[in-house]
Design a protein around this motif. Structure first.
Motif, PDB file in Angstrom:
ATOM      1  N   SER A 149      -3.809 -11.428   0.950  1.00 40.81           N
ATOM      2  CA  SER A 149      -5.022 -12.233   0.892  1.00 40.81           C
ATOM      3  C   SER A 149      -4.682 -13.682   1.195  1.00 40.81           C
TER       4      SER A 149
ATOM      5  N   THR B 124       2.488  -0.408   4.220  1.00 43.36           N
ATOM      6  CA  THR B 124       1.936  -1.614   4.810  1.00 43.36           C
ATOM      7  C   THR B 124       1.614  -2.622   3.711  1.00 43.36           C
ATOM      8  N   ARG B 125       1.461  -3.880   4.135  1.00 41.79           N
ATOM      9  CA  ARG B 125       1.244  -4.961   3.183  1.00 41.79           C
ATOM     10  C   ARG B 125      -0.181  -5.494   3.312  1.00 41.79           C
ATOM     11  N   LEU B 126      -0.879  -5.558   2.193  1.00 37.57           N
ATOM     12  CA  LEU B 126      -2.183  -6.190   2.141  1.00 37.57           C
ATOM     13  C   LEU B 126      -1.990  -7.600   1.613  1.00 37.57           C
TER      14      LEU B 126
ATOM     15  N   ARG C  47      -8.182  -5.961   9.271  1.00 36.85           N
ATOM     16  CA  ARG C  47      -8.713  -6.975   8.344  1.00 36.85           C
ATOM     17  C   ARG C  47      -9.892  -6.385   7.596  1.00 36.85           C
ATOM     18  N   LEU C  48      -9.970  -6.640   6.301  1.00 40.07           N
ATOM     19  CA  LEU C  48     -11.039  -6.085   5.481  1.00 40.07           C
ATOM     20  C   LEU C  48     -12.294  -6.956   5.553  1.00 40.07           C
TER      21      LEU C  48
ATOM     22  N   ASP D 213       0.835  -1.194   0.000  1.00 43.44           N
ATOM     23  CA  ASP D 213       0.000   0.000   0.000  1.00 43.44           C
ATOM     24  C   ASP D 213       0.874   1.250   0.000  1.00 43.44           C
TER      25      ASP D 213
ATOM     26  N   VAL E 184      -8.559 -10.761   3.653  1.00 43.71           N
ATOM     27  CA  VAL E 184      -7.528  -9.802   3.253  1.00 43.71           C
ATOM     28  C   VAL E 184      -7.126  -9.076   4.534  1.00 43.71           C
ATOM     29  N   ARG E 185      -5.877  -9.225   4.930  1.00 38.59           N
ATOM     30  CA  ARG E 185      -5.359  -8.586   6.137  1.00 38.59           C
ATOM     31  C   ARG E 185      -4.312  -7.558   5.765  1.00 38.59           C
ATOM     32  N   ARG E 186      -4.209  -6.531   6.631  1.00 39.72           N
ATOM     33  CA  ARG E 186      -3.145  -5.560   6.503  1.00 39.72           C
ATOM     34  C   ARG E 186      -2.066  -5.895   7.544  1.00 39.72           C
TER      35      ARG E 186
ATOM     36  N   ARG F 232      -7.349   5.224   5.123  1.00 37.05           N
ATOM     37  CA  ARG F 232      -6.731   3.924   4.931  1.00 37.05           C
ATOM     38  C   ARG F 232      -7.757   2.811   4.853  1.00 37.05           C
TER      39      ARG F 232
ATOM     40  N   LEU G 160      -9.138  -1.501  -4.347  1.00 34.36           N
ATOM     41  CA  LEU G 160      -8.443  -2.784  -4.204  1.00 34.36           C
ATOM     42  C   LEU G 160      -9.302  -3.858  -4.838  1.00 34.36           C
TER      43      LEU G 160
END
Length: 370
Positions: free
Chosen positions: A136, A132-134, A155-156, A128, A143-145, A215, A188
């Protein structure tokens, strides 16, 4: 994934360094009148052509069956370009590597886990805009950050229908395999590898999330995408103009892998978020796609395979990222001004060796003209 069958601004030196870093191989000139005609018309590079739109520049097996700081280097399911130009490489065995952009050698590795500390079947990756890293996972799906240290930040939300049965209508190991961030950083997209129960086999869902300057992502439109028979969506990468490169892959025992690269366009596709079942006869407009190349048609460049393959260059390809734009006068960052119709995307692919003796961790450098 197991044995079943991002964009970030970058500077000119990154794409050049990737070209240098991959193992050099003997160039193979495309033969025949069609290749000569394409070259003379400016439609495709004459050397190493896979199709009128795609050529392969080189490949590297240098990381195959190696370790770094006690961690096996492989099982790669996704790639992304980090903000400093390094290559982030995601292992589906709960590890995230940082690779040197010139040599592709590991610089660091961090472990990944879910909120309870359990391992992740991590499949898709986006870096991102804040670094930070997204990530899946195809287990729930999710899908977590994650922070740069691997810690889970949030978490999405995921639609109930996309969850694995019995919680939803998805099949285990057939969920969020692809992940990409569209230009502008506000949308996304995650691609399901397989179809939901009740949907026509081969029609998969592409789920999006949107944010408005913050974010946090919220659920947004969803689209239907039809894969080729026997293939699944394993990766996507947003192009600078907002379209998608989509990687479809399948495996047939005794024959090998099928890997095809498509250009997909979400425009004019129906939002299927409220469409319960996709039957193909419900008036839903699916995402349009155009074949760019079947990678079996690429020159082998002297590659060898550890199991039967229609082309020894092929393996279990799962990861893809766009690393830059190359033009007639050189290489620019993907957000820079380009020089016209002869510009092409630099695309990096990687195969998932499943830590097995019959598969290879292999990087591929492609040139893709849209």
């Amino acid at each position: 994934m197991r044995l079943r069958s991002v964009l970030a601004p970058l500077a000119a030196p990154l794409a050049a360094a990737l070209t240098v870093g991959l193992t050099a191989v003997t160039c193979v000139t495309a033969a025949g009148p069609a290749a000569a005609q394409n070259a003379s018309s400016g439609n495709v590079p004459a050397r190493n052509a896979c199709s009128p739109a795609v050529s392969i520049e080189r490949f590297s097996d240098a990381l195959d069956k190696t370790t770094y700081e006690g961690t096996f280097v492989g099982n790669f399911s996704a790639l992304a370009v980090d903000r400093d130009g390094a290559i982030a490489a995601l292992s589906d065995r709960s590890a995230l590597f940082t690779l040197d952009p010139k040599t592709l050698r590991p610089r660091s590795v961090v472990p990944l886990a879910d909120e309870s500390g359990a391992a992740l079947d991590s499949e898709g990756l986006v870096v991102d805009r804040d670094g930070t890293r997204l990530v899946s996972s195809e287990t729930e799906p999710s899908v977590r950050r994650h922070g740069r240290d691997g810690a889970v930040l949030d978490r999405l939300p995921v639609p109930d229908a996309l969850r694995v049965a019995p919680a939803g209508r998805a099949t285990a190991n057939q969920t969020f395999e692809a992940l990409t961030l569209l230009p502008g950083g506000r949308t996304l997209l995650a691609g399901m590898e397989g179809s939901l129960s009740g949907d026509t086999p081969g029609v998969v869902r592409l789920q999006t999330w949107q944010r408005d300057g913050h974010r946090d992502f919220r659920l947004a439109a969803q689209y239907g995408y039809r894969t080729d028979t026997g293939l699944g969506v394993v990766e996507s990468a947003a192009t600078p103009d907002g379209r998608l490169l989509v990687l479809e892959r399948g495996f047939t025992s005794g024959v090998g892998n099928t890997v095809r690269l498509y250009l997909a366009d979400l425009r004019h596709a129906t939002d299927t978020a409220r469409v319960n079942t996709l039957t193909g006869q419900d008036g839903v407009r699916l995402v349009s796609k155009t074949l760019l190349a079947d990678l079996a048609d690429c020159p082998s460049l002297g590659a060898t395979a550890k199991q039967p393959q229609p082309n020894p260059l092929l393996d279990n390809i799962e990861g893809m990222t766009i690393t830059g734009i190359t033009g007639i006068t050189g290489i620019t960052g993907i957000t820079g001004t380009t020089g016209g119709s002869r510009d092409a995307l630099r695309v990096l692919l990687v195969s998932d060796d499943n830590q097995g003796a019959t598969q290879t961790t292999r990087f591929y450098s492609l040139r893709v003209r849209l």
